[in-house]
Design a protein around this motif. Structure first.
Motif, PDB file in Angstrom:
ATOM      1  N   GLN A 120     -25.076 -80.083  13.829  1.00  6.87           N
ATOM      2  CA  GLN A 120     -24.371 -80.422  12.561  1.00  6.87           C
ATOM      3  C   GLN A 120     -22.646 -79.738  13.236  1.00  6.87           C
ATOM      4  OE1 GLN A 120     -25.637 -79.612   9.591  1.00  6.87           O
ATOM      5  NE2 GLN A 120     -27.794 -79.650  10.272  1.00  6.87           N
ATOM      6  N   MET A 121     -22.033 -79.503  14.043  1.00  5.22           N
ATOM      7  CA  MET A 121     -20.901 -80.236  14.590  1.00  5.22           C
ATOM      8  C   MET A 121     -20.109 -81.354  14.496  1.00  5.22           C
ATOM      9  SD  MET A 121     -20.456 -76.558  17.100  1.00  5.22           S
ATOM     10  CE  MET A 121     -21.518 -77.653  18.185  1.00  5.22           C
ATOM     11  N   PHE A 122     -21.554 -82.372  15.126  1.00  6.13           N
ATOM     12  CA  PHE A 122     -20.806 -83.754  14.976  1.00  6.13           C
ATOM     13  C   PHE A 122     -20.831 -84.145  13.830  1.00  6.13           C
ATOM     14  CE2 PHE A 122     -21.648 -82.787  19.506  1.00  6.13           C
ATOM     15  CZ  PHE A 122     -20.318 -83.371  20.222  1.00  6.13           C
ATOM     16  N   LYS A 123     -21.558 -83.858  12.996  1.00  6.47           N
ATOM     17  CA  LYS A 123     -21.345 -84.679  11.416  1.00  6.47           C
ATOM     18  C   LYS A 123     -20.461 -84.712  10.908  1.00  6.47           C
ATOM     19  CE  LYS A 123     -26.202 -84.377   9.822  1.00  6.47           C
ATOM     20  NZ  LYS A 123     -26.884 -84.029   9.891  1.00  6.47           N
ATOM     21  N   ALA A 124     -19.398 -83.926  11.667  1.00  5.78           N
ATOM     22  CA  ALA A 124     -17.966 -83.478  11.343  1.00  5.78           C
ATOM     23  C   ALA A 124     -17.134 -84.799  11.504  1.00  5.78           C
ATOM     24  CB  ALA A 124     -16.871 -82.018  11.785  1.00  5.78           C
ATOM     25  N   PHE A 125     -17.317 -85.378  11.777  1.00  4.99           N
ATOM     26  CA  PHE A 125     -16.251 -86.407  12.267  1.00  4.99           C
ATOM     27  C   PHE A 125     -17.547 -88.011  10.999  1.00  4.99           C
ATOM     28  CE2 PHE A 125     -16.043 -85.781  16.616  1.00  4.99           C
ATOM     29  CZ  PHE A 125     -14.634 -85.953  17.032  1.00  4.99           C
ATOM     30  N   ALA A 126     -18.240 -87.616  10.512  1.00  8.35           N
ATOM     31  CA  ALA A 126     -18.459 -88.571   9.288  1.00  8.35           C
ATOM     32  C   ALA A 126     -17.589 -89.465   8.637  1.00  8.35           C
ATOM     33  CB  ALA A 126     -19.701 -88.355   8.864  1.00  8.35           C
ATOM     34  N   PRO A 127     -16.818 -87.879   8.293  1.00  9.20           N
ATOM     35  CA  PRO A 127     -15.370 -88.655   6.926  1.00  9.20           C
ATOM     36  C   PRO A 127     -14.586 -89.725   7.654  1.00  9.20           C
ATOM     37  CG  PRO A 127     -15.760 -86.292   6.730  1.00  9.20           C
ATOM     38  CD  PRO A 127     -17.099 -87.113   8.061  1.00  9.20           C
ATOM     39  N   ALA A 128     -14.244 -89.179   8.971  1.00  6.18           N
ATOM     40  CA  ALA A 128     -13.342 -90.285   9.783  1.00  6.18           C
ATOM     41  C   ALA A 128     -14.241 -92.126   9.962  1.00  6.18           C
ATOM     42  CB  ALA A 128     -13.037 -89.449  10.972  1.00  6.18           C
ATOM     43  N   ILE A 129     -14.987 -92.063  10.412  1.00  5.38           N
ATOM     44  CA  ILE A 129     -16.216 -93.337  10.688  1.00  5.38           C
ATOM     45  C   ILE A 129     -15.907 -93.648   9.646  1.00  5.38           C
ATOM     46  CG2 ILE A 129     -18.372 -93.569  11.636  1.00  5.38           C
ATOM     47  CD1 ILE A 129     -18.204 -91.676  13.310  1.00  5.38           C
ATOM     48  N   THR A 130     -16.558 -92.866   8.193  1.00  3.21           N
ATOM     49  CA  THR A 130     -16.341 -93.609   6.908  1.00  3.21           C
ATOM     50  C   THR A 130     -14.885 -93.914   6.349  1.00  3.21           C
ATOM     51  OG1 THR A 130     -18.151 -91.934   6.616  1.00  3.21           O
ATOM     52  CG2 THR A 130     -17.382 -92.814   4.246  1.00  3.21           C
ATOM     53  N   LEU A 131     -13.976 -92.845   6.720  1.00  2.00           N
ATOM     54  CA  LEU A 131     -12.712 -93.820   6.587  1.00  2.00           C
ATOM     55  C   LEU A 131     -12.904 -95.434   7.191  1.00  2.00           C
ATOM     56  CD1 LEU A 131     -10.308 -92.696   4.496  1.00  2.00           C
ATOM     57  CD2 LEU A 131      -9.831 -92.056   6.782  1.00  2.00           C
ATOM     58  N   PHE A 132     -12.547 -95.174   8.195  1.00  2.00           N
ATOM     59  CA  PHE A 132     -13.013 -96.623   9.179  1.00  2.00           C
ATOM     60  C   PHE A 132     -13.074 -97.666   8.882  1.00  2.00           C
ATOM     61  CE2 PHE A 132     -14.148 -98.834  13.025  1.00  2.00           C
ATOM     62  CZ  PHE A 132     -12.448 -99.196  13.330  1.00  2.00           C
ATOM     63  N   MET A 133     -14.686 -97.414   8.636  1.00  2.00           N
ATOM     64  CA  MET A 133     -15.094 -98.442   8.031  1.00  2.00           C
ATOM     65  C   MET A 133     -14.986 -98.927   6.694  1.00  2.00           C
ATOM     66  SD  MET A 133     -17.531 -98.905  10.016  1.00  2.00           S
ATOM     67  CE  MET A 133     -18.234 -99.017  11.138  1.00  2.00           C
ATOM     68  N   LEU A 134     -14.339 -98.376   5.796  1.00  2.00           N
ATOM     69  CA  LEU A 134     -14.065 -98.720   4.488  1.00  2.00           C
ATOM     70  C   LEU A 134     -13.011 -99.502   4.606  1.00  2.00           C
ATOM     71  CD1 LEU A 134     -13.892 -95.301   1.848  1.00  2.00           C
ATOM     72  CD2 LEU A 134     -14.961 -97.000   2.029  1.00  2.00           C
ATOM     73  N   PHE A 135     -11.915 -98.765   5.997  1.00  2.00           N
ATOM     74  CA  PHE A 135     -10.784-100.011   6.154  1.00  2.00           C
ATOM     75  C   PHE A 135     -11.194-101.122   6.638  1.00  2.00           C
ATOM     76  CE2 PHE A 135      -7.524-101.387   8.814  1.00  2.00           C
ATOM     77  CZ  PHE A 135      -6.299-101.589   7.942  1.00  2.00           C
ATOM     78  N   VAL A 136     -12.251-101.256   8.178  1.00  2.00           N
ATOM     79  CA  VAL A 136     -12.655-101.977   8.541  1.00  2.00           C
ATOM     80  C   VAL A 136     -13.005-103.441   7.175  1.00  2.00           C
ATOM     81  CG1 VAL A 136     -14.233-103.154  10.036  1.00  2.00           C
ATOM     82  CG2 VAL A 136     -12.225-101.297  10.728  1.00  2.00           C
TER      83      VAL A 136
END
Length: 185
Positions: free
Chosen positions: A1-17
């Motif tokens: 569960q702890m590593f799922k906290a990176f999901a918003p950052a990854i999603t934010l990066f993908m939105l930009f890319v």
């Protein structure tokens, strides 16, 4: 569960890319602060696995791409929530069916699992309806806000789940992990 906290950052990066949305500085800093809280939390993890982290990272990237594409469909192409499910559901069903047949067909046959589905059809029908409702709600959240908001809500839910497990079920959380969850929330 702890590593799922990176999901918003990854999603934010993908939105930009993928050119769907350019995040503001405020949003970027907030998401990075959440990730720092996750890093503090993960630093106390004793059951760390490189393979596990790689698999979770791959799953998070795939999820981010899916959410970004959903956002593109509902915001730019003006798809309605039901309309998007019309296109997504067959692809998801086919993928899951192939995976289940490849990985579990023998076990399904040997254990007679299909008879359990037949005997409890009403429960499976209710589960299918609830899954459909979750997909509709997720699509509406993305349409009203964006895919990063959906992932932030998921991170908050996961952190709250850990806290509930700690309070009611004796989950062991170190002081460092607790501080990380505090930053995360």
């Amino acid at each position: 569960q702890m590593f799922k906290a990176f999901a918003p950052a990854i999603t934010l990066f993908m939105l930009f890319v993928m050119g769907v949305e350019t995040p503001s500085r405020k949003v970027t800093l907030s998401v990075l602060a959440m990730c720092m809280g996750m890093c503090v939390t993960a630093a106390g993890e004793v059951n760390f696995s490189v393979i596990g982290v790689a698999l979770i990272f791959g799953a998070q990237v795939s999820e981010a791409i899916r959410l970004v594409l959903m956002q593109r469909f509902v915001k730019r192409l003006k798809f309605k929530a039901i309309e998007l499910q019309y296109y997504r559901a067959p692809c998801a069903a086919l993928t899951l069916l192939v995976a289940a047949l490849f990985m579990e067909a023998n076990k399904i046959y040997e254990t007679g699992a299909l008879t359990r589905v037949y005997d409890n059809f009403h429960i499976f029908l209710l589960q299918a309806f609830l899954g459909f409702a979750v997909n509709i709600v997720n699509t509406l959240v993305i349409k009203i806000t964006n895919s990063v908001t959906l992932k932030v809500l998921a991170v908050v839910r996961n952190a709250c789940l850990v806290i509930v497990n700690m309070m009611f079920f004796g989950e062991v959380v170190t002081g460092r992990q607790f501080a990380g969850y505090g930053v995360l929330l």
